[in-house]
Every structure is written in structure tokens, then in C-alpha cells.
Design a protein around this motif. Structure first.
Motif, PDB file in Angstrom:
ATOM      1  N   ARG A 143       1.768  -0.318   7.048  1.00 57.80           N
ATOM      2  CA  ARG A 143       3.200  -0.133   7.303  1.00 57.80           C
ATOM      3  C   ARG A 143       3.663   1.254   6.861  1.00 57.80           C
ATOM      4  O   ARG A 143       4.475   1.891   7.549  1.00 57.80           O
ATOM      5  CB  ARG A 143       3.984  -1.202   6.559  1.00 57.80           C
ATOM      6  CG  ARG A 143       4.010  -2.550   7.245  1.00 57.80           C
ATOM      7  CD  ARG A 143       4.698  -3.562   6.387  1.00 57.80           C
ATOM      8  NE  ARG A 143       4.925  -4.820   7.080  1.00 57.80           N
ATOM      9  CZ  ARG A 143       5.132  -5.972   6.480  1.00 57.80           C
ATOM     10  NH1 ARG A 143       5.138  -6.038   5.149  1.00 57.80           N
ATOM     11  NH2 ARG A 143       5.333  -7.063   7.182  1.00 57.80           N
ATOM     12  N   PRO A 162       7.728  -1.439   2.377  1.00 53.91           N
ATOM     13  CA  PRO A 162       6.320  -1.669   2.007  1.00 53.91           C
ATOM     14  C   PRO A 162       5.973  -1.180   0.610  1.00 53.91           C
ATOM     15  O   PRO A 162       5.104  -1.762  -0.053  1.00 53.91           O
ATOM     16  CB  PRO A 162       5.542  -0.909   3.085  1.00 53.91           C
ATOM     17  CG  PRO A 162       6.494   0.059   3.658  1.00 53.91           C
ATOM     18  CD  PRO A 162       7.842  -0.569   3.553  1.00 53.91           C
ATOM     19  N   LEU A 256      -1.646  -4.720  12.000  1.00 52.95           N
ATOM     20  CA  LEU A 256      -0.757  -5.539  11.174  1.00 52.95           C
ATOM     21  C   LEU A 256      -0.870  -7.016  11.508  1.00 52.95           C
ATOM     22  O   LEU A 256      -0.871  -7.868  10.620  1.00 52.95           O
ATOM     23  CB  LEU A 256       0.703  -5.087  11.363  1.00 52.95           C
ATOM     24  CG  LEU A 256       1.143  -3.805  10.666  1.00 52.95           C
ATOM     25  CD1 LEU A 256       2.578  -3.482  11.054  1.00 52.95           C
ATOM     26  CD2 LEU A 256       1.039  -3.964   9.162  1.00 52.95           C
TER      27      LEU A 256
END
Length: 594
Positions: A143, A162, A256
Motif C-alpha cells: 500500500r 498503512p 494486495l
């Protein structure tokens, strides 16, 4: 007259004395009632009140977050993703402050012996959560890399979130390793709010992960159907309004979603452990209940691990074949869906048979249930039942769809069989796990116990091999009660409580190694637990990494419609994923207890 008057005066004095004694006793009763009322208002009532207030506080935090998620899912301009991330970031920062305060307070009270609940968690659970936390940290790194590539045109919240999440993860893992077993007895009202804040912060992070993963899968599914010509539904795909300054943005974004399943499981398990800690606040631990468990032996484990590894290998093969062929032609797509249902029927049939065999063994050997208060075990039972609801809802919707649809798909009846077996398998597995957790452990009954090392004959009540008296008096032999008390004190220093159990009529010979081979019954139960353990891992892997025929077969979508069926799946699939992972943890505990 004088005598008569004197009698009257005496009678008056007696009535006065009686009335005064009655009034004094009534005043004493009133004082006792007032004292009891004061105690109840100052002790019991505020504790229960704090429990209710803290629970309502956490529930409202969760509902605020869900309201923001629903507004974002509509893709309206009024609520953006940054609002939700800012709210979650604020909650994580508050939890960090509470954890730092709690750890500092515990360090100042290091001279006091704190009570700990040894059943709150185990080392292997914390080790597994640490592994999941490491994968979550990798996701945070992706991220951050994505934010760096688009930093010129995205909100700074996407970069702050993050970083705070990574810090929160590291601090929380430290808290789980060193403080999750604590039984809090000071500042209980404040600590209840702190712990419940942590519980619902992790639940909100779990909901956010579930929503993001479901949205990504739904977009991918819609694109796939559009490419195959099945539907004209379009999905809004919002991208940053600028170009990425690095060449790895696409890799960060796509990676992700392979890490989301691990991050989702991490947060839901942490919230469960913190909830047990919340339930333990102000609790008095029973020393008899708080014994450490004996070491687990693994003799006789052959069939269970072999069948489990076979199931895991076949699962990986089915996953690869399904993902490849479900996006091809119609015939290939139907064969891939049929392959999944046939595989599921075989797997669930073996699991039902294994669970039923374990229950038959328990019925043949009736043992009284353990009714000791255990918040961790009670939560395990409630979570097993609660998380089964999602899968049952999905299965019964499939049964209704198969019974009412006019489709002539080749996998129609295999879908029906698979759905019914899902319901039956969860029935049997829940019964097996719950009965295993609530049965008295056999080493407590002194039969066929594992890990109990042989002691010299001097600690046995059998006297056939007792050494002769040679001028040295053995106090433990002469007075067993004193010896038992002395030994109990020594065992308390090692974290164990109570006296060693007596083996009547069976002398323990000096020099034996004391390691007994488990009975056939135990070997069978251990193999069943290992086999079910591996099967639940297999059934978690498939939906976690994209093998979801409920989206692809079209039967349920034809009956319920696309919006309703996707809503059902967005609720049921995360619940099913949690059920499988929670069953893995519970079955490992069953394996250790057998």
C-alpha cells in the motif's frame, strides 16, 4: 393500691423495653438492608453497568464504520474512501495509546503477582497470528508503494493509513504475546472500555478487508461474464487521475488481493482473543481450573496425516484447474464447475464419516462433561455455531434454486448433493468439536494418561515394594497427607496445583521411562482430528483464492436475481471462511486434548 400501682409501673416498663428492643432490631435490619444496597450499588452494579456501557460503545463504533462503508459502496461523491480510512486510523491511534498506557502500568506493578488465564490462548495460536501479522505487514508495504507511485494526485490519508496500520500490527502482536492472558483487577471500568475498543477496532478492520476483497472479486467476476457475453452489467472502476511514477504500481495493486485473506483472518482472530480478555476482567481464577496442559504425544499418527495431505494436494489441483478453465468456453466452464462439486461431495462425505466415527467412540465411552467456567471455550462454541449460519444460508438458497429452476445444467443435482452435505458436515463437525472440548480430559481420571512420568514407589499407596525402615523416617510415606501438602507447595512454584493422583493397586516401578503408548481409541481420535484439520484448511483455501462456483453456476442468480444473490454471498462467504479457519484452531485444540 401501692402494690397494684407498682405492678402497673412494671408492666409499663416491660412494654417500653419491648417496644425499644423492637425498634432497635428494626433499625438494625434497616441498616443491614442499607449496607447490602450500598454494596450492590458500589460493587456489583457498576461492574455490570460498565460491561453494558462498554459493549454499547464498541457496537456503535462498528456501526459508524459500517455506515461509512455502505455509503462508499454506492460510489457517491458525498462520502469518499478517505473518510472511512481517517476514522479507522483514529481508532487505531486511540488503541495504540491505550496499549502503551496498559503496558506502562503493568511495568510499574511488576512487583505484584498478576493472575493469568492459561486457557485464554496458546503459543501455537499466537505463533499463527504472528505469521498472519507478517503477511499483513507485507500488504501495508504494498500500500505504501502504491501511494508513493500516485502521491501527486491522491490524498495523504492513503499514505498515513498503512503506516499507522503497520505500527498498530506490531504493537498488537507484542500485546498478544505478553499480556493477552492477563486477568485485570485494577481500573476495571476504564480497562473494559480500552479492551472493547480494541475488539471493535479489529472487527472494523475485518469488515473493511471483507468489503474491499468482495468488491474486487465482484468486479473481476462481472468483467469475466461480460467478456463471455453473459451480462451487460457494468462496474465503476475508479483509478487515480494521474500516471504512476514507478513501474510497480500495477504489481502492488494486484498483489494486495492475494494477501487480503490473511489480513482478514488476522483481525477476526485478534478480536476473538481480545474479547476473551474483556470477559476475564474482574474475574476470579480457580486454581484447579487454571492448570497447565500436559505435553501432547503423536504416536500412531499415520492414516489421518496421509489422508489429510492427500486432501490438501487434491485441493490445490482443483483450485488451479478451476481458475484456468472457468474463464474459457461454456463447455469447459461447466466441466470445471462439475469437477468442483464432485470433489466437494467426496471431501464432505469423508469428513462426515470421520466426525460420525469420533462421535460413536464418544458414545461408547461416556464421560461426564466439564462444566467449569471457561470464557475461551464458551466463545469457541458460540463462534462455531454463529459462523455456520452463513454457509447454511448459502446452502439452503442453493437447494431452493435447484428445486425451482428449469435449467438443464449438468451440475444441477451435484450442486444439490453438495449443498445438503455442507449442512450435514457442519452439524457433525460442530458436535464432534464441542463434545471434545467439553469432555473431562482422561488424564484427570487417571486412565491411560499421556506424558505422566513414573515416580518412585515411595509416592504410591501400594506398599509391596516399599523400602524397609533403616533409621531414616520417610515423612511422605508415614504421613501421606503431609507429604501431599508439601508436594503441592512445590508444584505450585512450578505453575501447577494440587496433589499427584494416586494409582491404587498399581505400583509404579523405579527406573521405567513412564511413556505409555496411547490406546487405540486415542489413536483413532487423534487421526480423525488431524484429518479434519487438513480438510478444513483445504476448504478454506478454495474460496479464499477465487474458487467460488456460487458466482459462476448461474442457478442461484437465475432464482434470486443478481443483486440479492451477491448480497447473500458477500455475507455468507466471509462467515464461511472464518468458520473454516476457526475450525482449524479448534481441531488442533481437540488434537491436544485427546
Amino acid at each position: 393500691m401501692v402494690e397494684h400501682g407498682g405492678l402497673d409501673i412494671m408492666c409499663l416498663n416491660k412494654s417500653y423495653c419491648h417496644s425499644s428492643s423492637t425498634s432497635s432490631s428494626s433499625s438494625e435490619r434497616e441498616k443491614k438492608i442499607f449496607t447490602k444496597l450500598t454494596v450492590s450499588l458500589t460493587e456489583d452494579y457498576p461492574q455490570k453497568n460498565a460491561e453494558i456501557l462498554s459493549g454499547q460503545y464498541g457496537t456503535n463504533l462498528l456501526l459508524i464504520g459500517i455506515a461509512l462503508m455502505l455509503a462508499i459502496a454506492n460510489h457517491g461523491a458525498s462520502v469518499e474512501e478517505e473518510c472511512l480510512l481517517s476514522f479507522i486510523t483514529t481508532l487505531m491511534i486511540l488503541q495504540l495509546f491505550w496499549m502503551m498506557w496498559y503496558i506502562a502500568k503493568r511495568d510499574r506493578q511488576s512487583d505484584l503477582q498478576a493472575e493469568r488465564d492459561v486457557h485464554a490462548t496458546t503459543c501455537w495460536i499466537r505463533g499463527g497470528l504472528t505469521l498472519l501479522a507478517l503477511l499483513s505487514l507485507i500488504m501495508d508495504a504494498f500500500r505504501i508503494g502504491y501511494f508513493v507511485g500516485y502521491r501527486s494526485c491522491v490524498s495523504p490519508v492513503l499514505g498515513v493509513y498503512p503506516v499507522i496500520h503497520a505500527t498498530h500490527t506490531i504493537a498488537q502482536v507484542h500485546f498478544l504475546w505478553f499480556h493477552i492472558k492477563d486477568v485485570i483487577k485494577t481500573f476495571t471500568t476504564f480497562e473494559r472500555f480500552g479492551v472493547i475498543h480494541a475488539v471493535f477496532t479489529n472487527l472494523l478492520l475485518w469488515c473493511n478487508g471483507v468489503m474491499s476483497e468482495a468488491e474486487h472479486f465482484l468486479k473481476h467476476h462481472t468483467r469475466k461474464l461480460t467478456a463471455l457475453g453473459y451480462t451487460n452489467v457494468t462496474m465503476v472502476d475508479i483509478k487515480p487521475p494521474c500516471n504512476c511514477t514507478t513501474s510497480a504500481c500495477a504489481m502492488f495493486s494486484n498483489s494486495l488481493y492475494y494477501l487480503y485473506p490473511f489480513n482478514i483472518e488476522y483481525h477476526i482472530f485478534v478480536s476473538a482473543l481480545l474479547f476473551v480478555m474483556w470477559k476475564n476482567i474482574g474475574r476470579t481464577i480457580d486454581l484447579q481450573y487454571n492448570r497447565k496442559r500436559l505435553a501432547t504425544r503423536t504416536q500412531g499418527l499415520v492414516i489421518g496425516p496421509i489422508l489429510g495431505l492427500g486432501a490438501l494436494a487434491s485441493t490445490i489441483g482443483v483450485l488451479v484447474v478451476y481458475i484456468i478453465h472457468v474463464e474459457e468456453s461454456l463447455d469447459t466452464r461447466e466441466s470445471a464447475i462439475s469437477m468442483f462439486y464432485i470433489y466437494g461431495i467426496v471431501m464432505l462425505g469423508f469428513m462426515c464419516s470421520a466426525g460420525a466415527a469420533g462421535l460413536v467412540i464418544y458414545r461408547a465411552d461416556p464421560v461426564p462433561m466439564d462444566t467449569t467456567k471457561n470464557p475461551s471455550r464458551k466463545l469457541d462454541t458460540e463462534l462455531l455455531f454463529g459462523s455456520s449460519v452463513g454457509s447454511w444460508l448459502m446452502s439452503w438458497c442453493s437447494v431452493v434454486a435447484v428445486a425451482t429452476t428449469r435449467s438443464g445444467s449438468s451440475y444441477r443435482w451435484t450442486n444439490l448433493t453438495y449443498s445438503l452435505l455442507i449442512v450435514l458436515e457442519k452439524y457433525v463437525q460442530n458436535l464432534f468439536i464441542i463434545e471434545s472440548l467439553y469432555r473431562h480430559r482422561e488424564e484427570e481420571d487417571g486412565e491411560d494418561s499421556e506424558g505422566v512420568e513414573a515416580a518412585p514407589e515411595i509416592f504410591s499407596v501400594a506398599s509391596s515394594l516399599a523400602p524397609p525402615y533403616n533409621g531414616i523416617i520417610n515423612q511422605a510415606y508415614e504421613n501421606p497427607e503431609k507429604g501431599c501438602a508439601a508436594l503441592g507447595n512445590e508444584r505450585e512454584e512450578d505453575g501447577q496445583y494440587g496433589c499427584p493422583q494416586k494409582h491404587l493397586g498399581v505400583p509404579l516401578h523405579v527406573g521405567t521411562n513412564g511413556q505409555e503408548t496411547p490406546s487405540k481409541k486415542r489413536q483413532i481420535l487423534k487421526n480423525i482430528a488431524v484429518f479434519l484439520f487438513m480438510c478444513n484448511i483445504s476448504l478454506w483455501i478454495l474460496p479464499a483464492f477465487g474458487c467460488r462456483p456460487q458466482y459462476d453456476n448461474g442457478l442461484e442468480e437465475e432464482t434470486f436475481g443478481f443483486p440479492i444473490w451477491t448480497t447473500v454471498l458477500n455475507f455468507a462467504i466471509p462467515m464461511n471462511l472464518f468458520y473454516r479457519m476457526h475450525s482449524v484452531a479448534s481441531l488442533f485444540e481437540v488434537f491436544r486434548r485427546v
